[in-house]
Scaffold this motif. Sequence first.
Motif, PDB file in Angstrom:
ATOM      1  N   ASP A 169       4.803  35.472  46.188  1.00  0.00           N
ATOM      2  CA  ASP A 169       4.616  35.412  47.422  1.00  0.00           C
ATOM      3  C   ASP A 169       4.678  36.627  48.430  1.00  0.00           C
ATOM      4  OD1 ASP A 169       7.218  35.140  46.947  1.00  0.00           O
ATOM      5  OD2 ASP A 169       7.625  34.389  48.845  1.00  0.00           O
ATOM      6  N   ARG A 170       5.261  37.629  47.476  1.00  0.00           N
ATOM      7  CA  ARG A 170       5.406  38.924  48.155  1.00  0.00           C
ATOM      8  C   ARG A 170       4.396  39.908  47.491  1.00  0.00           C
ATOM      9  NH1 ARG A 170      11.284  39.588  46.291  1.00  0.00           N
ATOM     10  NH2 ARG A 170      11.117  41.723  46.729  1.00  0.00           N
ATOM     11  N   LEU A 171       3.357  39.733  46.633  1.00  0.00           N
ATOM     12  CA  LEU A 171       2.454  40.261  45.826  1.00  0.00           C
ATOM     13  C   LEU A 171       1.416  40.195  46.980  1.00  0.00           C
ATOM     14  CD1 LEU A 171       2.788  39.559  42.153  1.00  0.00           C
ATOM     15  CD2 LEU A 171       3.894  41.194  43.469  1.00  0.00           C
ATOM     16  N   SER A 172       0.507  41.627  46.867  1.00  0.00           N
ATOM     17  CA  SER A 172      -0.519  41.429  47.926  1.00  0.00           C
ATOM     18  C   SER A 172      -1.575  42.605  47.402  1.00  0.00           C
ATOM     19  CB  SER A 172      -0.184  41.580  49.329  1.00  0.00           C
ATOM     20  OG  SER A 172       0.303  43.045  49.582  1.00  0.00           O
ATOM     21  N   CYS A 173      -2.731  42.398  47.648  1.00  0.00           N
ATOM     22  CA  CYS A 173      -3.709  43.577  47.438  1.00  0.00           C
ATOM     23  C   CYS A 173      -4.320  44.166  48.383  1.00  0.00           C
ATOM     24  CB  CYS A 173      -4.851  42.798  46.287  1.00  0.00           C
ATOM     25  SG  CYS A 173      -5.743  44.254  45.430  1.00  0.00           S
ATOM     26  N   VAL A 174      -4.009  45.578  48.954  1.00  0.00           N
ATOM     27  CA  VAL A 174      -4.563  45.925  50.129  1.00  0.00           C
ATOM     28  C   VAL A 174      -5.099  47.456  49.667  1.00  0.00           C
ATOM     29  CG1 VAL A 174      -2.794  44.779  51.488  1.00  0.00           C
ATOM     30  CG2 VAL A 174      -2.359  47.028  50.587  1.00  0.00           C
TER      31      VAL A 174
END
Length: 377
Positions: free
Chosen positions: A184-189
């Motif tokens: 839930d703390r991983l993202s692709c920006v």
Amino acid sequence: MLLSLIKRIFKSISFITFLISAAFGMLAVLLVLFPDNLFESYPKLLIKNPDNIKFILAFTIGGLFTLTIFTYTMLMNVLNRSISNYSPRLIPLILHERHHQIILGTTSGTIIYCLVLSLFVSSESNDKFPTLGAPLTIFFGIVCVFMFIYFIHAVSQSIHVNYVVRRSYEHTKRIILDMLQINDRLSCVEDDKARWNHSISFEHCGYLNAIRREKLLRISAKYNVHFKLLKPMGSFVYEGEAVLSISKELDKALEKKIKRCIAIDRNEAVDVIEIGFKHLVEVAVKASSPAINDPGTSIIVIDYLTQLFLLRKKIPSFNRVDSHNDGVLYFNLIPLEQLKKYVFREMEIYMKNDDILLQKLNESKKILSELNPEVPN
């Protein structure tokens, strides 16, 4: 550098062994310094005659030296066989077996315990002997015999390829599950490259073994600075090569604090997902070679690799991890498709002449293709 040293000491085969041996030595010293016995009401448990004490200590030391030598010999034979039949990269997993370290520590510690008491008993200036010393020697000797029996059982298990492969699979699985806990703390920006004006490098070379991810995130939140890991985990870092980019200039004290969160070691990284896949591939390839000629092991490894890919797919594509208090760390894993390409191509090259293994590889790719149609064919 400090993190790397601490990690190497903690994971060393001698760490637990040394602690247990030191504890036995301290026990002997305490018995010598405080010989007053707490078990005077049980006279049958106490041995006060110096000659009897010397005999028990000498007999125990001789017997345990024999057992210890035999134990070390068996362990070295296991390591040699593992190197020959599987892969030298799997040796760290065998060395990290806690029960091996406990057994070696107990036998070595008992010898140290007996030697310390022998020095005291043999001294003519001492007239008060620790009467509980000899009974404890007998007890420790019995424990060492039972541990030796268990050690033979453990070693006979550890030389089986199924056990070694399973250990490698479980180790890699734990690393993947650790990443899944922060899904839930991983993202692709989109990465703004203009923000990275400063970097941190090291004066020594080695493999990027580990980063203290949560510690870096806490520093990021506290000082309002973003971090970006420039090297993939497990890769080799050259002297003076930039490892971590930072969004603003930091003072020397804080920079040293950040460096302690990054472990660059001389040993190949084992706590990296891709390295776990690599080790299993090496076992499968070596087992399929004419020298080993063990296609059954290769089939087992392919099954485990397929299961690891199913787990690895649950980790989404990302390039950034955030903390709950606004800490930011940019890093990523080797893309899943690139990892699949490496694994299957490597095995296909060495297994192309074995129809059974090729069929097994195709079955594995079919299973993964049902989840992702881009698996290489």
